[in-house]
Design a protein around this motif. Structure first.
Motif, PDB file in Angstrom:
ATOM      1  N   ALA A 350       0.928  -1.463   0.046  1.00 30.35           N
ATOM      2  CA  ALA A 350       0.413   0.496   0.290  1.00 30.35           C
ATOM      3  C   ALA A 350       0.493   1.495   0.276  1.00 30.35           C
ATOM      4  CB  ALA A 350      -1.058   0.351   0.648  1.00 30.35           C
ATOM      5  N   LEU A 352       0.521   4.966   1.371  1.00 27.73           N
ATOM      6  CA  LEU A 352       0.234   5.983   2.631  1.00 27.73           C
ATOM      7  C   LEU A 352      -0.072   7.474   1.956  1.00 27.73           C
ATOM      8  CD1 LEU A 352       0.772   4.200   5.557  1.00 27.73           C
ATOM      9  CD2 LEU A 352      -1.187   3.768   4.033  1.00 27.73           C
ATOM     10  N   SER A 485     -14.760   3.681   2.861  1.00 29.68           N
ATOM     11  CA  SER A 485     -13.266   2.702   1.603  1.00 29.68           C
ATOM     12  C   SER A 485     -14.183   2.454   0.318  1.00 29.68           C
ATOM     13  CB  SER A 485     -14.231   1.830   3.119  1.00 29.68           C
ATOM     14  OG  SER A 485     -13.383  -0.002   1.783  1.00 29.68           O
ATOM     15  N   VAL A 513      -9.295   4.443   2.725  1.00 26.82           N
ATOM     16  CA  VAL A 513      -8.593   3.671   1.585  1.00 26.82           C
ATOM     17  C   VAL A 513      -9.430   3.353   0.062  1.00 26.82           C
ATOM     18  CG1 VAL A 513     -10.276   1.604   3.193  1.00 26.82           C
ATOM     19  CG2 VAL A 513      -7.732   1.162   2.023  1.00 26.82           C
ATOM     20  N   ALA A 515      -9.022   1.413  -2.934  1.00 26.88           N
ATOM     21  CA  ALA A 515      -8.421  -0.181  -3.292  1.00 26.88           C
ATOM     22  C   ALA A 515      -8.869  -0.734  -4.771  1.00 26.88           C
ATOM     23  CB  ALA A 515      -8.471  -1.248  -2.149  1.00 26.88           C
ATOM     24  N   VAL A 567      -6.508  -4.368   2.832  1.00 29.44           N
ATOM     25  CA  VAL A 567      -7.255  -3.603   2.621  1.00 29.44           C
ATOM     26  C   VAL A 567      -8.234  -3.525   3.814  1.00 29.44           C
ATOM     27  CG1 VAL A 567      -9.704  -2.578   2.188  1.00 29.44           C
ATOM     28  CG2 VAL A 567      -8.589  -3.795   0.882  1.00 29.44           C
ATOM     29  N   CYS A 570      -5.179  -3.388   6.107  1.00 26.00           N
ATOM     30  CA  CYS A 570      -4.520  -1.315   6.369  1.00 26.00           C
ATOM     31  C   CYS A 570      -5.384  -0.498   7.003  1.00 26.00           C
ATOM     32  CB  CYS A 570      -4.716  -0.939   5.100  1.00 26.00           C
ATOM     33  SG  CYS A 570      -3.210  -1.656   4.145  1.00 26.00           S
ATOM     34  N   LEU A 571      -6.851  -0.380   6.439  1.00 28.01           N
ATOM     35  CA  LEU A 571      -8.073   0.485   7.069  1.00 28.01           C
ATOM     36  C   LEU A 571      -7.864   0.163   8.435  1.00 28.01           C
ATOM     37  CD1 LEU A 571     -10.639   2.361   7.174  1.00 28.01           C
ATOM     38  CD2 LEU A 571     -12.202  -0.002   6.458  1.00 28.01           C
ATOM     39  N   HIS A 586      -4.751   8.583   4.111  1.00 26.48           N
ATOM     40  CA  HIS A 586      -5.404   7.377   2.712  1.00 26.48           C
ATOM     41  C   HIS A 586      -4.614   6.937   2.249  1.00 26.48           C
ATOM     42  CE1 HIS A 586      -6.145   7.477  -1.696  1.00 26.48           C
ATOM     43  NE2 HIS A 586      -7.228   6.961  -1.054  1.00 26.48           N
ATOM     44  N   VAL A 587      -4.746   5.412   2.133  1.00 30.81           N
ATOM     45  CA  VAL A 587      -4.152   4.248   2.182  1.00 30.81           C
ATOM     46  C   VAL A 587      -5.210   3.748   0.486  1.00 30.81           C
ATOM     47  CG1 VAL A 587      -3.801   2.024   1.803  1.00 30.81           C
ATOM     48  CG2 VAL A 587      -4.635   3.444   4.355  1.00 30.81           C
ATOM     49  N   ASP A 588      -3.500   4.331  -0.483  1.00 33.53           N
ATOM     50  CA  ASP A 588      -3.475   3.530  -1.574  1.00 33.53           C
ATOM     51  C   ASP A 588      -3.499   2.435  -2.086  1.00 33.53           C
ATOM     52  OD1 ASP A 588      -3.651   3.497  -4.365  1.00 33.53           O
ATOM     53  OD2 ASP A 588      -2.071   5.105  -4.565  1.00 33.53           O
TER      54      ASP A 588
END
Length: 786
Positions: A350, A352, A485, A513, A515, A567, A570-571, A586-588
């Motif tokens: 991921a 961030l 999400s 997130v 995804a 996912v 990470c969340l 923010h998680v990409d």
């Protein structure tokens, strides 16, 4: 100074490859992970692939991949584990139940004001009739039902050549550890690898009572149409399934064939908007497939993928490690980096970002620790910290509020973890463009068991996001939520003004997130593939199948089943970060990158040695025999793996094989075909389950290949309460599945079935957002609530 999402979290790791994979995931997210090693080094240090066939303790690329970013220690005695563990937040333990040390037993029973959560990993969970059974990746895949439906109908069931079961289980362990932390109380966490992989079959086992389907292997065919096709230099994934989301794909392939003079009435005169691969006759499907097969054989994988990246063509190459290393998308996103002496090291799963640069990127800060670098660890003791998150037994994520946008499987599977453990999850849907999983069953939008199974426990609001008032309501829900999400294509949320950059202006503490398949950046970010294409792009398809046949990929399109675990993890890490710091992130996450990350040793073998393993059926370079063998009955199979010459001696005694030249692994490797034939001859007339019991009692990994009916009737699964009966207002009585872990001091389960489309719109807008009945009526009349 930038810090990781899990900065300050202390993890003690003690176990095999699954524990080490889980520890790597937590280390990438910022935890301080300390690995316990024996004095002569962890066994994984001697596991292939090796750096240029070296044999020293630092040669294993598998060890390098799963231990980057950690520290290591050697304990003088088993009893030294408890004092160190008392200063940790989480202890991850992966030991066979019969091998569990007295120190671990003391750890789980210790009475202290502050003690860690202990995450125990076993093949079948800590209780039940098979809790003492041995199983590696082969046995876990057999027990999960996923192996039964992977492969060709005329051959044995298949596993992936790289351990997909370990990939699923390790990410489940990471999520389980963070869920324990979220509860605020010390937990004994029981992770069943079997159950973790069961849910990768996309609700198939749970649907057995309704459908009577035990599952079947279909090879390169998905449903009734071909999914894997030969091209000029390899294979591609391309689906001929119908539905609104695939019309442009089918129109595009028709145009491409016409441009090369391959057009036929079967394609050119067809109304693709009305096409259904389920309703088409076999003759129609073969007439459609034939010219497409001819077209693909004229072109290379690269040529076809280039077209897919610039048109709505849902096609992907079955990438090998070499192709992944050349990927412009992965290179642009910085997926490969230099770590220590290794170049082209897969960085992480991921990317961030936040509003003030306070979060560190996910990934290792150092190479795997050398054996000679092991030191004593002295974490300072922490005072007890009373929980502010509810009474004992309260669900771990109780009070957490998640807003979900998107469709398909990858997003919903991730948020289902939180719904199972007490969070409020609201799905934003639209009647104008319903989730395509809702139409995967005849009878209307509320009859899909797959949608129900993946969205159990959630709420649904129906909003028209093409209407400004619908978007305004969505923004108000974002303000309510702790996290958002979404798994739309990158342009979708930006076009709606619901992307992180826009939303974080008014809500800087937003956790979000994203995804999608390829990630939010890079030259191929807008590529529009589904799960089948993701399995091909990430390498899993190339690693699953027989060497003399097409690549297949594990059942259930692994990016759809594996990526959601990343996912969710990470969340969870981002939510814990927000609790600790008050800041958002923010998680990409690219589904393809997450899956490719789980194949890191395979990629490193290609990068370092210029070679990589290809699909080899069920065989392993480390064990002979290692495969599935026929038993009495229709499509009944037993997997057997022999990991030492001593185990072979016991198996040979039971089977009556007296050939002393097979006493060593090298001898068995030289005659692997003969060994497999001898074993198949012995098993073919025997009862599968009693033979598995016989071999397990002899200390040999032997596990029945269970189909979906077997799992439904399995007393071990019943003891674990994996299947949950639930009443759906349209579908009636049905079963849904639990995830693969249980917490000792936190309730979990599902309060409601999967929602009807927009079922909770009025309750959410009124009860959560405080809109009056008049305001809700005006929104409905304007078209904003559709």
């Amino acid at each position: 100074m930038a810090e990781g999402l899990l900065a300050g979290v202390r993890v003690l790791e003690h176990g095999g490859e699954v524990a080490q994979r889980a520890g790597r995931i937590l280390a990438d997210l910022g935890a301080d992970v300390v690995k316990i090693e024996p004095r002569d080094g962890d066994p994984l240090r001697r596991s292939a692939p090796l750096i240029r066939q070296r044999s020293d303790a630092e040669a294993s690329l598998r060890f390098a991949a799963w231990n980057a970013g950690k520290r290591n220690t050697v304990l003088s005695t088993d009893n030294d584990l408890v004092p160190l563990a008392m200063s940790a937040d989480v202890v991850i333990v992966e030991l066979h139940p019969t091998d569990t040390t007295s120190a671990v037993a003391q750890l789980t029973a210790v009475d202290a004001e502050r003690k860690p959560s202990v995450v125990s990993i076993t093949p079948f969970g800590g209780d039940g009739p098979r809790s003492h059974w041995r199983a590696g990746d082969l046995g876990v895949m057999a027990a999960s039902g996923n192996m039964h439906v992977t492969g060709d109908p005329d051959r044995a069931p298949l596993r992936c050549t790289e351990p997909a079961g370990y990939a699923h289980a390790a990410t489940e362990v990471a999520m389980a550890a963070l869920t324990a932390l979220a509860s605020g109380r010390p937990q004994q966490v029981d992770v069943s690898m079997q159950e973790a992989v069961m849910i990768a079959s996309m609700c198939g086992p749970a649907q057995y009572p309704a459908t009577g389907s035990r599952g079947r292997r279909s090879g390169a065919v998905t449903g009734r149409t071909r999914e894997v096709w030969r091209c000029k230099d390899g294979h591609v994934s391309f689906g001929l399934r119908g539905g609104g989301a695939r019309v442009a794909n089918l129109q595009t392939i028709t145009r491409l064939l016409e441009e090369e003079g391959l057009g036929t009435p079967a394609l050119s005169e067809r109304d693709w908007t009305a096409y259904s691969h389920e309703r088409a006759t076999d003759d129609e499907l073969r007439a459609i497939e034939a010219p497409i097969a001819s077209y693909f054989q004229r072109h290379t994988m690269a040529e076809l993928f280039a077209l897919a990246c610039t048109t709505p063509l849902l096609l992907a190459p079955a990438n090998t490690a070499a192709e992944l290393l050349r990927s412009t998308q992965l290179r642009d996103r910085g997926f490969f980096v230099s770590i220590g002496e290794l170049d082209d090291f897969p960085l992480s799963f991921a990317k961030l970002e936040d509003v003030d640069g306070g979060v560190a990127q996910a990934g290792p800060r150092s190479p795997a620790p050398r054996l000679d670098s092991a030191t004593s660890i002295a974490w300072p003791r922490r005072p007890p910290s009373p929980s502010a998150l509810g009474e004992p037994g309260a669900p771990a994520w109780q009070g957490t509020r998640i807003l979900e946008f998107g469709a398909g499987a990858a997003g919903p599977i991730a948020t289902r973890y939180f719904a199972e453990h007490g969070a409020t999850v609201i799905r934003v849907e639209s009647r104008l463009r319903p989730d395509f999983l809702r139409i995967y069953a005849a009878g209307g939008l509320e009859t899909s068991p797959l949608f129900n199974g993946l969205n159990v426990g959630k709420l649904s609001v129906s909003l028209n996001l093409k209407h400004p008032d619908g978007v305004a309501v969505a923004r108000r829900l974002v303000s309510w939520a702790d996290a958002v999400s979404e798994n739309f294509a990158p342009r979708a949320m930006r076009g709606l003004g619901l992307d992180y950059a826009t939303l974080s202006v008014d809500k800087p503490d937003l956790v979000m997130v994203s995804a999608c398949l390829m990630g939010q950046t890079g030259p191929q970010r807008d590529y529009p593939g589904f799960g089948g294409q993701g399995s091909a792009l990430c390498g899993y398809a190339a690693l699953t199948g027989w060497p003399d046949r097409e690549p297949l990929g594990p059942y259930g399109t692994i990016t759809d089943s594996l990526a959601p675990r990343f996912v969710a993890t990470c969340l969870a890490a981002a939510l814990l970060y927000k609790r600790r710091t008050g800041r958002g992130v923010h998680v990409d996450l690219s589904q393809v990158e997450a899956a490719a990350f789980s194949l890191s040793p395979w990629l490193l073998d290609q990068a370092v040695n210029g070679t990589s393993t290809v699909r080899m059926g069920n065989r392993s370079p480390l064990a002979v025999p290692h495969g599935a063998f026929p038993c009495a009955g229709d499509d009944r199979w037993l997997v057997i793996a022999v990991w030492s010459d001593d185990e072979w001696a016991r198996l040979a005694s039971l089977t009556g094989v007296g050939d002393t030249t097979l006493a060593t692994l090298a001898g068995r490797q030289a005659r692997v075909d003969e060994v497999e034939a001898l074993l198949a001859d012995w098993t073919s007339a025997r009862d599968r389950d009693s033979t598995a019991q016989l071999l397990q009692e002899a200390g040999i990994e032997a596990v029945p290949v269970e189909d979906w009916g077997d799992l439904h009737d399995d007393p071990h699964i019943a003891r674990r309460h994996h299947f949950v009966p639930i009443e759906h207002p349209v579908q009636g009585h049905c079963l849904v599945e639990r995830n693969g872990f249980r917490l000792s001091d936190a309730q979990s389960g599902y309060a409601r079935p999967g929602p009807l489309l927009g079922e909770h719109t009025d309750d959410v807008l009124g009860g959560i957002l405080g809109l009056t009945a008049t305001q809700r009526h005006e929104l409905a009349e304007s078209g904003a609530l559709q």
